[in-house]
Design an enzyme around this catalytic site. Structure first.
Site: not given
Ligand code: DAK
Length: 258
Positions: A112, A109, A132, A65
């Site tokens: 998911e 997400g 998460e 997400a």
């Molecule tokens: N959201 C927004 N931007 C993201 C992103 C994300 N999930 N993942 C990556 N980006 C963006 C980065 O901020 C970066 O943007 P700039 O800085 O260039 O502007 C760009 O994509 C490239 O990312 P990186 O520079 O970090 O790239 P790397 O190759 O170094 O690393 C990575 C790739 C995938 C390992 C890293 O980006 C990463 O860890 N990303 C986040 C992964 C993550 O934590 N995903 C889970 C998100 S939480 C809910 C229902 C569902 C959810 C929540 C609540 N409710 C019902 C309340 C779901 C939650 C999630 O999915």
């Protein structure tokens, strides 16, 4: 509909939906999920479409997400806007088969979303995870439940508690993905698989999908009863007569989809 966050194309009898926010690794923003919902509804309404493939880029199916958007939510807003439920679950609601073709990151997400599809074909560079916990929350779009059903308690618990990623080979061994293919062949393979399904008798395809999903929602005896009922129901279709006649006459069946 004009799409800004995904590409939508028809390849013969298959719709190919490509998530397209490359700068954010296809992070699943609300706008993107609105478009995905609309695209899937369009596929459901189009008789020419027999199956759907959802894919991303070689680097990311979807990195979760959109964390920027999530950060802006407090409880009231999430609850009142029906965060997630409103526009995330269409792939799981679709009656036509939906295949996830996953390359690169499928995190949070993104993982998911892939699990909401009917099955996952993974590229050899795919990486799955529910990270998460590392941003102070828990899976919110079915991850804790679907991942556990796919891979069992031990792996699901480890992944949800640590945020560890699983590579494609581990995901195949664990039963999360149906098979692994070279990344360069992923989309072609997934579309070919979807086309094969779309060519079959549609009532039989929808019934088979419904039955496998029933296995996740009910007891074994109720599931087998549901299977027996739908199996008997198939005998009312013209395609059942055609399929069996074609087999006996050693020819290709001509499906009427009824
Ligand atoms: N959201 C927004 N931007 C993201 C992103 C994300 N999930 N993942 C990556 N980006 C963006 C980065 O901020 C970066 O943007 P700039 O800085 O260039 O502007 C760009 O994509 C490239 O990312 P990186 O520079 O970090 O790239 P790397 O190759 O170094 O690393 C990575 C790739 C995938 C390992 C890293 O980006 C990463 O860890 N990303 C986040 C992964 C993550 O934590 N995903 C889970 C998100 S939480 C809910 C229902 C569902 C959810 C929540 C609540 N409710 C019902 C309340 C779901 C939650 C999630 O999915």
């Amino acid at each position: 509909m004009t799409y800004h966050n995904l590409k939508f194309e028809i390849r013969d009898n298959v719709a190919l939906i490509t998530l397209d926010r490359p700068k954010a690794l296809n992070a699943l923003s609300s706008d993107l999920m609105d478009e995905l919902t609309a695209a899937i509804r369009a596929c459901e309404a189009d008789d020419a479409v027999g199956a759907v493939v959802i894919t991303g880029s070689e680097k990311a199916f979807a990195a979760g997400a959109d964390i920027g958007e999530l950060k802006a939510h407090d409880f009231s807003r999430a609850y009142l806007e029906d965060l997630i439920t409103r526009n995330w679950e269409e792939p799981a609601r679709a009656r036509k088969p939906v295949i996830a073709a996953v390359a690169g990151y499928a995190l949070g997400g993104g993982c998911e979303l892939a699990m909401m599809c009917d099955f996952i074909i993974a590229a050899d560079n795919a990486r799955f995870g529910q990270p998460e916990i590392r941003i102070g929350v828990v899976p919110g779009a079915g991850g804790s439940q679907r991942l556990t059903r796919f891979v069992g308690k031990s792996k699901a618990m480890e992944m949800c508690l640590t945020g560890r990623m699983m590579d494609a080979d581990e995901a195949e061994r664990a039963g999360l993905v149906s098979r692994v293919v070279p990344v360069a062949e992923l989309v072609e393979e997934a579309v070919k698989t979807a086309q094969g399904i779309a060519e079959l008798s549609r009532p039989a395809v929808l019934a088979a999908k419904e039955l496998v999903n029933t296995a996740y929602e009910t007891t074994l005896s109720e599931g087998i009863r549901a299977e027996r009922r739908l199996f008997h129901a198939m005998f009312a279709t013209e395609d059942k007569d055609e399929g069996m006649a074609a087999f006996l006459e050693k020819r290709k069946p001509k499906w009427k989809h009824r």
